[in-house]
Each structure stands twice: as C-alpha cells, then as structure tokens.
Design a protein around this motif. Structure first.
Motif, short mmCIF file in Angstrom:
data_model
loop_
_atom_site.label_atom_id
_atom_site.label_comp_id
_atom_site.label_asym_id
_atom_site.label_seq_id
_atom_site.Cartn_x
_atom_site.Cartn_y
_atom_site.Cartn_z
N GLY A 1 -60.54 73.76 50.04
CA GLY A 1 -61.42 74.88 49.69
C GLY A 1 -61.69 74.94 48.20
N LEU A 2 -60.65 74.79 47.40
CA LEU A 2 -60.84 74.83 45.94
C LEU A 2 -61.67 73.66 45.44
N LEU B 1 -56.04 74.87 51.31
CA LEU B 1 -56.41 75.52 50.06
C LEU B 1 -56.99 74.51 49.06
N LEU C 1 -64.06 78.58 50.49
CA LEU C 1 -62.65 78.33 50.73
C LEU C 1 -62.33 78.18 52.22
N LYS D 1 -65.18 74.53 46.22
CA LYS D 1 -65.59 75.56 45.26
C LYS D 1 -65.91 74.93 43.90
N TRP E 1 -66.65 83.04 47.32
CA TRP E 1 -65.26 82.67 47.54
C TRP E 1 -64.90 82.41 49.00
#
Length: 455
Positions: A117-118, A114, A267, A121, A263
């Motif tokens: 991914g963030l 996570l 992610l 992003k 998204w």
C-alpha cells in the motif's frame, strides 16, 4: 476410480491414487508418503495370496477406506494441518509452539500488505495518479510483495530469490528505461502485458521454485481462481463498509472522499491482494467447495454466450468490417473460457469417470475454437487490408496462442469423454501449456517496443 485404474500397470495405479490423495487438503505430503507405503505393503501382502496386480490394488484401496474418511481422520490427528479452520487460532489452550507461527505469519502478511500500500501511495505521489507511467508500473508496485510472501512461506532457496529479484528488476528497467512515445501503442501493450509476466514470477515463488512440477502449476491455477473469489469478496465487503462510513461521516458534516482518495484506496486496494492470498492459503477447502459450483453455473452460460455471438460476427458484413471493439471483447470472452476450463479441471476429481459436465466442457471449447477461428480470419483480413500495427500483431499472437491451446484441449477432452485418453493427459496439457502465455507477454513487453520503435 476403479474403472480407470483397472488394467493399468501397478505403478501407474499407485501414482493416480497418490495424486488423488495429495489433493485432499487435510493431508500433508509427508503423510501421503506414509499412506503410499502402507498401500504398497497391502498390495504386496495380497499378491502373496495369489491375486494379480489389478485385484491386489483394488482390494488394498478398499481396505484403506474411503478417501474422505481418511482425510477426516488425518484432520482429527493433525488439526494444525487442517485447511478448513474457520478461525485463526483453534479453540482450547494452545501453547506458544502452535500460536507463535500463526501470529508470525499474520504479522508478515500485514507488513507486506502495508508495504504494498505504501509503495502504491509513493508511486502515485511520484508518477502522478493519472499518468501512463503509473499504469506501466502498477503491477510492479504490488506483485513483488506477493512474490515475497510466497518466497518466505515456501522457503524459496537463495538462488531462486536472486533469480526472481533479477527478473523483477530487469522488467522494471524495461518498463521505465525504454523511450516510449507518450500514449503510443507499444507503451499501452507493455502496461497490459507486464502483469502477466509478473504473475508467472509469482507462480514460480508459489511453487517454491519447482516450476517444472505439473502438480505445482495446477495448484497455482487453483490458487489464482480462489484468489479472484476472495479478492472479490473483500472488495464487495470493503465497498459496503466504505459507503456506510461515507454516509455516517456525511451526517456529521465531514466529507470522507479526500481521505478515501488520498489514503484508504491506495493502501487498502493493493494490501487486500496480499491479505486475500493469505486467506486462500489458510482456508483453502472453504473456497474449493465454491469452485465446482462456479464452473458448473458459468460453463453453460458461456456456451450460450458464444453461440449467440456467432450470428453477430456473421452479420457484421465483411471480415474487414468487424468492429475493433468487438474483437477486443471477444478476446476477453475467450480468456474467460480458458479460465473456466482451467478452474474446472483444477477442481475436478482426477479419478472420476467422464460425465455430462465433461461433455459440456468439450462443447464449450469447440464453440470457443469456432469463434476464435472467425476472429483470426478477421484479424488476418484487417492486417492484409490496412497493414501491420503493434495492436494488431499483439492481438493476432494472443489468438494464435489461444487457438493452439483450445485445439489440443478439445482433442484431449473428446478423447477423455470417449474413454480413450486418461484425465491425467488432459490435466498435463493445461498446465504444461500455461508458460506459453507468459512467454508471449514477455515478447510483447520486451520485443515489441524495439521492433516497432517505441511507437
């Protein structure tokens, strides 16, 4: 094994046996130590009966049973160490002592996935989805999380963590602090070579800081190949699921594409790399069974490809007329040859005698050397005709590094096929030479912009 072991000093024989046992994934290193002690005790007992070293060693190994049977026995006695488990938690009533660490590792993996991914992003939001700055930093946004996973899992010492963080930070400063000319050659080269440098750093974390270890480097080679397989499988499964989800939402009048672009892809694509690495660690032997099949299928196909390319290079006219895109594609094929060579060696039984597939490996390497030689001649001719540029020097350097690697590999491979060189020498050359690629990539990332004035 017997043929190779016969005639070698007893310590060399035990070392070969230990390395072979250590590669049986159901056996932990501490158990290998116990088995070695047992083997040495057997050898000493047999020596006292009048057998020489060779005879005592061979009889002792046979008394210990076939290694596959030994692996299965250890698997039964130590099920928590068995790689080939098909579920996260084994069946049965397990206490918190066994389930806790498993679920804790899964939690760490998901948190790091996570986080990757963030971070991607956020990078897209700050740098722009189509910017060269994002391309330069793409590996920096993901690979530190993979390195963090292995640093945590291998319990990397604090000193090693500090060194890795410092090198990651230094590379980030170089990639973002250098005044690159927008779209210039050195910027593109830095973006393409930075992942190689970062992957070397991940490898240091993977081996727990023991970067001098030959076995550790070979394990990392094996991990890299298995990671590609698992990531490809996850990507295929995710692609199918995405298509089905898009079709389902379309039937109810909802366009899923904005959500995918904003998204899901940012992610999931980087997060899947962390998950794939965890799966490789958790299910190693499942993929290891695929490795020999892949190498045996693609080795002869790659030989045919290289042989068919030689007439194309010969028919391209003068060496200065060889198409630049063709040279780039040939570099990609040579890298594929190197990957096949490394992966096949990592999956091979080190004590098995040479066979037909080993001969094919030598043929593959020789064909690659011939192609690489033609490419080097073409590159040198183009440099002499049109002058020096960052792209030409980078390509020339990579091909020289590849040429030296393949040349020595062919010599050792031929010696092994002729039973004049032990397989250990072939294996040690492959892993010992790998840092040369990371060093060259670091030169391209750090030195090229300075030498060519960031153009």
């Amino acid at each position: 094994m017997d043929a190779q072991a016969h005639g070698a000093p007893i310590e060399a024989q035990v070392d070969q046996w230990r390395r072979y046992v250590a590669r049986r994934r159901a056996i932990a290193p501490s158990d290998v130590d116990e088995m070695e002690d047992h083997l040495r005790a057997q050898v000493d007992d047999l020596r006292e009966t009048g057998l020489d070293d060779d005879e005592a060693f061979l009889v002792a190994v046979k008394r210990m049973g076939r290694l596959d049977e030994v692996s299965r026995e250890f698997a039964r006695e130590h099920s928590e160490r068995l790689w080939k488990q098909l579920v996260l938690v084994p069946e049965g009533d397990l206490g918190t002592e066994r389930t806790g660490p498993r679920w804790r590792e899964l939690g760490v993996v998901l948190a790091l996935a996570l986080g990757a991914g963030l971070t991607v992003k956020g990078g897209i939001a700050v740098l722009g989805p189509d910017s060269m700055a994002l391309l330069r930093n793409s590996s920096l946004l993901v690979l530190p999380f993979l390195g963090a996973y292995f640093a945590w899992k291998r319990r990397l010492p604090v000193r090693g963590v500090v060194v890795l963080v410092a090198v990651f930070a230094l590379l980030a400063v170089v990639l973002n602090g250098f005044p690159f000319v927008p779209g210039g050659s050195t910027e593109v080269l830095a973006a393409l070579h930075a992942p190689v440098v970062l992957w070397v750093l991940v490898g240091v974390a993977y081996v727990g800081g023991r970067w001098r270890s030959h076995d550790g480097r070979m394990d990392f080679v094996r991990f890299t190949g298995e990671l590609v397989v698992y990531y490809a499988l996850l990507a295929l499964g995710g692609g199918v699921l995405t298509v089905l989800a898009g079709a389902l939402f379309a039937l109810v009048g909802t366009d899923l594409e904005p959500v995918l672009e904003a998204w899901i892809f940012p992610l999931c694509v980087p997060g899947a790399l962390i998950v794939a690495a965890w799966l490789v660690e958790a299910k190693k032997d499942v993929v290891e069974n695929i490795a020999p099949v892949l190498t045996r299928v693609f080795t002869p196909l790659t030989i045919l490809l290289l042989v068919s390319v030689l007439p194309l290079l010969a028919g391209a006219g003068g060496l200065t007329d060889v198409d630049r895109e063709l040279l780039i594609l040939m570099d990609a094929i040579l890298v594929l040859v190197l990957c096949l060579l490394l992966y096949s060696i990592s999956a091979r039984d080190p004590l098995a005698p040479p066979g037909l597939f080993d001969v094919l490996q030598v043929v593959l390497v020789v064909a690659a050397i011939v192609v690489d030689g033609v490419m080097l001649a073409a590159m040198l001719t183009r440099i002499a005709e049109f002058g020096v540029s960052p792209n030409k020097v980078a390509a020339l350097g990579l091909n020289l590094v590849l040429f030296a690697h393949l040349l020595r590999a062919a010599w050792l491979g031929l010696g092994f096929v002729r039973r004049r060189v032990p397989f250990g020498a072939v294996e040690r050359w492959q892993t010992g030479y790998l840092p040369a690629y990371g060093l060259w990539a670091a030169v391209v990332v750090v030195a090229f912009p300075l030498v060519f004035r960031f153009v």
